[in-house]
Scaffold this motif. Structure first.
Motif, PDB file in Angstrom:
ATOM      1  N   UNK A  48       0.726  -1.084  -0.121  1.00  0.00           N
ATOM      2  CA  UNK A  48      -0.059  -0.033   0.022  1.00  0.00           C
ATOM      3  C   UNK A  48       0.778   1.312  -0.033  1.00  0.00           C
ATOM      4  N   UNK A  49       1.923   1.407   0.931  1.00  0.00           N
ATOM      5  CA  UNK A  49       2.790   2.347   1.012  1.00  0.00           C
ATOM      6  C   UNK A  49       3.584   2.797  -0.345  1.00  0.00           C
ATOM      7  N   UNK A  50       4.083   1.497  -0.962  1.00  0.00           N
ATOM      8  CA  UNK A  50       4.918   1.912  -2.189  1.00  0.00           C
ATOM      9  C   UNK A  50       3.972   1.706  -3.280  1.00  0.00           C
ATOM     10  N   UNK A 100       2.243  -2.535  -8.123  1.00  0.00           N
ATOM     11  CA  UNK A 100       1.308  -3.195  -8.906  1.00  0.00           C
ATOM     12  C   UNK A 100       1.165  -4.603  -9.188  1.00  0.00           C
ATOM     13  N   UNK A 101       2.384  -5.271  -8.843  1.00  0.00           N
ATOM     14  CA  UNK A 101       2.536  -6.655  -9.021  1.00  0.00           C
ATOM     15  C   UNK A 101       3.688  -7.089  -8.004  1.00  0.00           C
ATOM     16  N   UNK A 102       3.796  -8.528  -7.841  1.00  0.00           N
ATOM     17  CA  UNK A 102       4.834  -8.956  -6.752  1.00  0.00           C
ATOM     18  C   UNK A 102       5.604 -10.259  -7.524  1.00  0.00           C
ATOM     19  N   UNK A 139       0.040 -16.282  -1.103  1.00  0.00           N
ATOM     20  CA  UNK A 139       0.051 -15.081  -1.349  1.00  0.00           C
ATOM     21  C   UNK A 139      -0.839 -14.696  -2.521  1.00  0.00           C
ATOM     22  N   UNK A 140      -1.076 -15.673  -3.340  1.00  0.00           N
ATOM     23  CA  UNK A 140      -1.963 -15.430  -4.347  1.00  0.00           C
ATOM     24  C   UNK A 140      -3.456 -15.192  -3.884  1.00  0.00           C
ATOM     25  N   UNK A 141      -3.824 -15.992  -2.826  1.00  0.00           N
ATOM     26  CA  UNK A 141      -5.122 -15.882  -2.367  1.00  0.00           C
ATOM     27  C   UNK A 141      -5.340 -14.622  -1.543  1.00  0.00           C
ATOM     28  N   UNK A 179      -3.726  -9.723  -2.777  1.00  0.00           N
ATOM     29  CA  UNK A 179      -4.583  -8.829  -3.543  1.00  0.00           C
ATOM     30  C   UNK A 179      -4.130  -8.262  -4.787  1.00  0.00           C
ATOM     31  N   UNK A 180      -2.788  -8.952  -4.901  1.00  0.00           N
ATOM     32  CA  UNK A 180      -2.169  -8.430  -6.142  1.00  0.00           C
ATOM     33  C   UNK A 180      -1.561  -9.427  -7.078  1.00  0.00           C
ATOM     34  N   UNK A 181      -1.400  -9.236  -8.208  1.00  0.00           N
ATOM     35  CA  UNK A 181      -1.064 -10.250  -9.110  1.00  0.00           C
ATOM     36  C   UNK A 181       0.453 -10.929  -8.587  1.00  0.00           C
TER      37      UNK A 181
END
Length: 325
Positions: free
Chosen positions: A263-265, A268-270, A287-289, A292-294
């Protein structure tokens, strides 16, 4: 004594000690020529089908004539543990640093105190080192903040700086100057408009990963491993610094930290970097579930060049972010 340290074992007591200590991850990641380390490991009989990190760590132990290795418990990849065990068979002392099974500042304080005593460190000297490292990390926080706000540096430069900062080698003033030079080297390359990526897990150490990110106009603005192993809290209490570290405490704690950073940074994707895809299913699914990011899973094991399938997968992830409203 020459000591090798495997993160996230706290480095401060080693810096304050009379021993010659090296952060083995930092030495591996920043090594100018890993082929020599791989050759040392091969000649020493280390299995060639293991990951490059484990093989190079084994090579480092012998190239640097390490006499003792301190490693985290839990939190060390099994192949790295195998390298440590094989080195122990050759007479290298192996010493686990036991993080509490659950976050408990009192038990962590006891573990840090036991480490201080084992290394023969005077409490006043340790306090002074923590103070000096705080000054270094204040500059490092500026470097990280610049990357977070403006994506000032290439992904490779950013991850490398955090890796270098893990291993002060006793030259804290020199480390501080290197970080300051990094800040002064800032050039506006327009990366603030690129896709903002977070790296979770052991950072990719295949060089072409960073080249591929750059070519796809994506930039890493978060490196979980680098930031967790360079605690930059304003506090100078050693227990507090490592009590906030989430790496040893399971996926739930890590997720909470990564979500805050995302959120801070404005991630858009991980990229979830793992040693082996087959061993990452639990982490990947979690992490996928929940993130909240691709999420793109990147396997560190493999040749230096990315395969066409890896390039397509990474490109697909990044293109989706560009196309997103």
């Amino acid at each position: 004594m020459r000591i090798g340290v495997v993160p996230p074992v706290p480095m401060e007591p080693f810096v304050a000690s009379a021993h010659e200590a090296v952060n083995l991850w930092s030495a591996f990641f920043t090594a100018p020529d890993r082929s020599a380390l791989l050759e040392t490991a091969r000649l020493a009989g280390f299995p060639e089908n293991y990951s490059a990190y484990a093989r190079c760590l084994y090579g480092l132990i012998f190239d640097l004539r390490i006499e003792a290795v301190y490693y985290p418990q839990p939190g060390v990849p099994k192949e790295v543990l195998k390298a440590i065990e094989m080195a122990a068979e050759q007479g290298v002392e192996s010493v686990p640093f036991a993080f509490p099974l659950f976050r408990n500042d009192q038990r962590l304080s006891q573990a840090l105190e036991a480490l201080r005593r084992r290394l023969g460190v005077d409490p006043a000297v340790l306090e002074a080192v923590v103070q000096r490292l705080h000054e270094v990390r204040t500059v490092l926080r500026r470097y990280d903040g610049l990357q977070m706000r403006t994506a000032a540096f290439s992904s490779r430069a950013y991850v490398s700086m955090l890796a270098q900062a893990m291993d002060p080698r006793g030259d804290l003033e020199g480390l501080k100057r290197r970080i300051e030079r990094g800040i002064l080297d800032y050039r506006d390359e327009g990366r603030e408009r690129w896709t903002r990526v977070g790296i979770v897990g052991l950072p990719p150490y295949r060089e072409s990963f960073y080249e591929t990110l750059e070519s796809m106009r994506a930039v890493a603005v978060y490196d979980e491993w680098g930031l967790e192993n360079n605690p930059m809290s304003p506090s100078m209490d050693l227990t507090f610094l490592y009590h906030t570290c989430s790496l040893p405490y399971g996926l739930k704690r890590r997720l909470e930290r990564v979500q805050r950073e995302a959120a801070t940074r404005r991630l858009q994707a991980v990229v979830l970097a793992v040693e082996y895809l087959c061993e990452s299913l639990k982490d990947e699914g979690y992490f996928r579930v929940n993130l909240g990011l691709p999420v793109y899973v990147f396997e560190n094991r493999g040749g230096d060049r990315l395969s066409s399938a890896e390039e397509r997968g990474l490109k697909r992830l990044l293109e989706e972010q560009v196309a997103a409203p």
